[in-house]
Design a protein around this motif. Structure first.
Motif, PDB file in Angstrom:
ATOM      1  N   ILE A  11       0.843  -1.211   0.000  1.00 46.20           N
ATOM      2  CA  ILE A  11       0.000   0.000   0.000  1.00 46.20           C
ATOM      3  C   ILE A  11       0.872   1.253   0.000  1.00 46.20           C
ATOM      4  CG2 ILE A  11      -1.611   1.364   1.393  1.00 46.20           C
ATOM      5  CD1 ILE A  11      -2.852  -1.359   2.283  1.00 46.20           C
ATOM      6  N   ALA A  12       1.847   1.312   0.899  1.00 46.84           N
ATOM      7  CA  ALA A  12       2.733   2.481   0.980  1.00 46.84           C
ATOM      8  C   ALA A  12       3.532   2.647  -0.309  1.00 46.84           C
ATOM      9  CB  ALA A  12       3.676   2.354   2.177  1.00 46.84           C
ATOM     10  N   GLY A  13       4.008   1.546  -0.853  1.00 45.19           N
ATOM     11  CA  GLY A  13       4.798   1.606  -2.080  1.00 45.19           C
ATOM     12  C   GLY A  13       3.996   2.079  -3.277  1.00 45.19           C
ATOM     13  N   VAL A  14       2.772   1.598  -3.390  1.00 42.78           N
ATOM     14  CA  VAL A  14       1.925   2.020  -4.510  1.00 42.78           C
ATOM     15  C   VAL A  14       1.581   3.512  -4.395  1.00 42.78           C
ATOM     16  CG1 VAL A  14      -0.382   1.743  -5.522  1.00 42.78           C
ATOM     17  CG2 VAL A  14       1.012  -0.266  -5.037  1.00 42.78           C
ATOM     18  N   ILE A  15       1.305   3.970  -3.180  1.00 40.68           N
ATOM     19  CA  ILE A  15       0.987   5.392  -2.997  1.00 40.68           C
ATOM     20  C   ILE A  15       2.220   6.256  -3.285  1.00 40.68           C
ATOM     21  CG2 ILE A  15       0.324   7.167  -1.337  1.00 40.68           C
ATOM     22  CD1 ILE A  15      -1.435   5.005   0.020  1.00 40.68           C
ATOM     23  N   ALA A  16       3.366   5.910  -2.680  1.00 37.66           N
ATOM     24  CA  ALA A  16       4.589   6.710  -2.880  1.00 37.66           C
ATOM     25  C   ALA A  16       5.054   6.642  -4.332  1.00 37.66           C
ATOM     26  CB  ALA A  16       5.695   6.232  -1.953  1.00 37.66           C
ATOM     27  N   GLY A  17       5.086   5.441  -4.880  1.00 35.41           N
ATOM     28  CA  GLY A  17       5.515   5.279  -6.268  1.00 35.41           C
ATOM     29  C   GLY A  17       4.546   5.918  -7.245  1.00 35.41           C
ATOM     30  N   SER A  43       3.936  13.651  -0.148  1.00 32.05           N
ATOM     31  CA  SER A  43       3.400  12.391  -0.670  1.00 32.05           C
ATOM     32  C   SER A  43       4.044  11.190   0.022  1.00 32.05           C
ATOM     33  CB  SER A  43       3.581  12.306  -2.184  1.00 32.05           C
ATOM     34  OG  SER A  43       4.930  12.188  -2.539  1.00 32.05           O
ATOM     35  N   MET A  44       5.328  11.313   0.382  1.00 29.21           N
ATOM     36  CA  MET A  44       5.986  10.227   1.119  1.00 29.21           C
ATOM     37  C   MET A  44       5.349  10.041   2.496  1.00 29.21           C
ATOM     38  SD  MET A  44      10.015  10.808   0.492  1.00 29.21           S
ATOM     39  CE  MET A  44      10.630  11.224  -1.114  1.00 29.21           C
ATOM     40  N   LEU A  45       5.106  11.143   3.187  1.00 26.72           N
ATOM     41  CA  LEU A  45       4.484  11.057   4.513  1.00 26.72           C
ATOM     42  C   LEU A  45       3.079  10.465   4.436  1.00 26.72           C
ATOM     43  CD1 LEU A  45       5.632  14.322   6.290  1.00 26.72           C
ATOM     44  CD2 LEU A  45       6.127  11.974   6.975  1.00 26.72           C
ATOM     45  N   ILE A  46       2.332  10.865   3.423  1.00 30.62           N
ATOM     46  CA  ILE A  46       0.989  10.301   3.246  1.00 30.62           C
ATOM     47  C   ILE A  46       1.092   8.802   3.002  1.00 30.62           C
ATOM     48  CG2 ILE A  46      -1.009  10.247   1.690  1.00 30.62           C
ATOM     49  CD1 ILE A  46      -0.574  13.321   1.365  1.00 30.62           C
ATOM     50  N   ALA A  47       2.008   8.402   2.136  1.00 30.88           N
ATOM     51  CA  ALA A  47       2.181   6.973   1.843  1.00 30.88           C
ATOM     52  C   ALA A  47       2.630   6.202   3.083  1.00 30.88           C
ATOM     53  CB  ALA A  47       3.203   6.796   0.725  1.00 30.88           C
ATOM     54  N   LEU A  48       3.514   6.808   3.860  1.00 25.92           N
ATOM     55  CA  LEU A  48       4.065   6.097   5.017  1.00 25.92           C
ATOM     56  C   LEU A  48       3.148   6.100   6.230  1.00 25.92           C
ATOM     57  CD1 LEU A  48       7.779   7.101   4.534  1.00 25.92           C
ATOM     58  CD2 LEU A  48       6.802   4.813   4.276  1.00 25.92           C
ATOM     59  N   THR A  49       1.972   6.674   6.109  1.00 24.53           N
ATOM     60  CA  THR A  49       0.976   6.473   7.172  1.00 24.53           C
ATOM     61  C   THR A  49       0.588   5.004   7.229  1.00 24.53           C
ATOM     62  OG1 THR A  49      -0.883   7.014   5.719  1.00 24.53           O
ATOM     63  CG2 THR A  49       0.031   8.808   7.067  1.00 24.53           C
ATOM     64  N   ALA A  50       0.866   4.278   6.151  1.00 25.40           N
ATOM     65  CA  ALA A  50       0.628   2.831   6.144  1.00 25.40           C
ATOM     66  C   ALA A  50       1.487   2.133   7.192  1.00 25.40           C
ATOM     67  CB  ALA A  50       0.898   2.257   4.759  1.00 25.40           C
ATOM     68  N   VAL A  51       2.620   2.711   7.553  1.00 31.59           N
ATOM     69  CA  VAL A  51       3.453   2.149   8.621  1.00 31.59           C
ATOM     70  C   VAL A  51       2.676   2.163   9.933  1.00 31.59           C
ATOM     71  CG1 VAL A  51       5.535   2.530  10.017  1.00 31.59           C
ATOM     72  CG2 VAL A  51       5.651   2.729   7.526  1.00 31.59           C
ATOM     73  N   SER A  80       8.568   0.183   5.463  1.00 32.93           N
ATOM     74  CA  SER A  80       9.301   1.290   4.830  1.00 32.93           C
ATOM     75  C   SER A  80      10.261   0.781   3.762  1.00 32.93           C
ATOM     76  CB  SER A  80      10.082   2.074   5.885  1.00 32.93           C
ATOM     77  OG  SER A  80       9.209   2.626   6.833  1.00 32.93           O
ATOM     78  N   LEU A  81      10.897  -0.344   4.033  1.00 35.02           N
ATOM     79  CA  LEU A  81      11.813  -0.940   3.067  1.00 35.02           C
ATOM     80  C   LEU A  81      11.080  -1.303   1.781  1.00 35.02           C
ATOM     81  CD1 LEU A  81      14.768  -2.163   2.704  1.00 35.02           C
ATOM     82  CD2 LEU A  81      13.688  -4.311   3.298  1.00 35.02           C
ATOM     83  N   LEU A  82       9.949  -1.955   1.925  1.00 39.37           N
ATOM     84  CA  LEU A  82       9.161  -2.350   0.756  1.00 39.37           C
ATOM     85  C   LEU A  82       8.651  -1.108   0.012  1.00 39.37           C
ATOM     86  CD1 LEU A  82       8.221  -4.813  -0.762  1.00 39.37           C
ATOM     87  CD2 LEU A  82       6.220  -4.898   0.702  1.00 39.37           C
ATOM     88  N   ALA A  83       8.210  -0.102   0.740  1.00 42.35           N
ATOM     89  CA  ALA A  83       7.771   1.146   0.111  1.00 42.35           C
ATOM     90  C   ALA A  83       8.927   1.789  -0.651  1.00 42.35           C
ATOM     91  CB  ALA A  83       7.227   2.110   1.159  1.00 42.35           C
ATOM     92  N   GLY A  84      10.118   1.730  -0.083  1.00 42.31           N
ATOM     93  CA  GLY A  84      11.292   2.295  -0.751  1.00 42.31           C
ATOM     94  C   GLY A  84      11.626   1.582  -2.046  1.00 42.31           C
ATOM     95  N   PRO A 154      14.878   7.251   4.933  1.00 42.63           N
ATOM     96  CA  PRO A 154      15.010   7.963   6.212  1.00 42.63           C
ATOM     97  C   PRO A 154      13.680   8.486   6.746  1.00 42.63           C
ATOM     98  CG  PRO A 154      16.753   8.631   4.729  1.00 42.63           C
ATOM     99  CD  PRO A 154      15.802   7.796   3.931  1.00 42.63           C
ATOM    100  N   VAL A 155      12.801   8.892   5.844  1.00 37.49           N
ATOM    101  CA  VAL A 155      11.462   9.315   6.268  1.00 37.49           C
ATOM    102  C   VAL A 155      10.726   8.118   6.870  1.00 37.49           C
ATOM    103  CG1 VAL A 155       9.268  10.323   5.528  1.00 37.49           C
ATOM    104  CG2 VAL A 155      11.406  11.088   4.476  1.00 37.49           C
ATOM    105  N   GLY A 156      10.871   6.953   6.241  1.00 37.13           N
ATOM    106  CA  GLY A 156      10.260   5.732   6.760  1.00 37.13           C
ATOM    107  C   GLY A 156      10.808   5.334   8.121  1.00 37.13           C
TER     108      GLY A 156
END
Length: 176
Positions: A11-17, A43-51, A80-84, A154-156
């Motif tokens: 989810i985080a990866g699809v949003i960030a990517g 957009s990274m912070l929004i995506a990483l709310t999945a964390v 975070s790793l997978l989102a990255g 680092p944001v993750g």
């Protein structure tokens, strides 16, 4: 735990990517410098709310409402790793779809900044050498991929740290 990590990392990866790919395509690889960076990190912070959501879900469903700091932090880092990884893949895809050389464009922007600052002579020659060095370095995927990953991870880590600190307390947003 692995299922949670994969689900929320995806989810985080699809949003960030997706955000990166959309902005890159809309602005032809170069969003306006005045707000491009703010847009990217937002957009990274929004995506990483999945964390946060992933850690909370794991705490509430799989662990009965209690999670310790290190397992929560580890889960957040995994997400975070997978989102990255998705973020890096999206950047590589956007460079292919845009079809021009980002390294060359950024190197030219570095030179324009140096000239706008009034550099001349040896100082301008040094700025030109740094720009050429960056272009050569960025064209190497063994350098470019980790550089891109280092934009989001680092944001993750920060989001994972805050989420783990907050959610280790079972009274914070308790399971219903």
């Amino acid at each position: 735990m692995w299922r949670t990590l994969l689900k929320y990392g995806l989810i985080a990866g699809v949003i960030a990517g997706g955000a990166l790919l959309t902005v890159s395509l809309l602005y032809d690889g170069q969003p306006p410098p005045t707000y491009g960076m703010a847009l990217g990190y937002t957009s990274m912070l929004i995506a990483l709310t999945a964390v946060f959501v992933g850690i909370k879900r794991h705490r509430d469903v799989a662990l009965g409402g209690v999670i310790r700091f290190w397992p929560a932090f580890g889960l957040g880092l995994g997400i975070s790793l997978l989102a990255g990884v998705f973020y890096v893949l999206a950047w590589e895809l956007s460079m292919v779809l845009i079809g021009h050389d980002f390294a060359e464009m950024f190197g030219n922007m570095m030179l324009e900044r140096a000239k706008a600052q009034g550099l001349q002579g040896d100082a301008l020659a040094q700025a030109t050498a740094r720009a050429e060095q960056f272009v050569a370095m960025y064209r190497n995927p063994l350098v470019r991929l980790p550089m891109t990953f280092a934009e989001i991870f680092p944001v993750g880590v920060l989001v994972s740290l805050v989420s783990a600190l907050v959610l280790r307390n079972p009274r914070v947003l308790p399971a219903r």
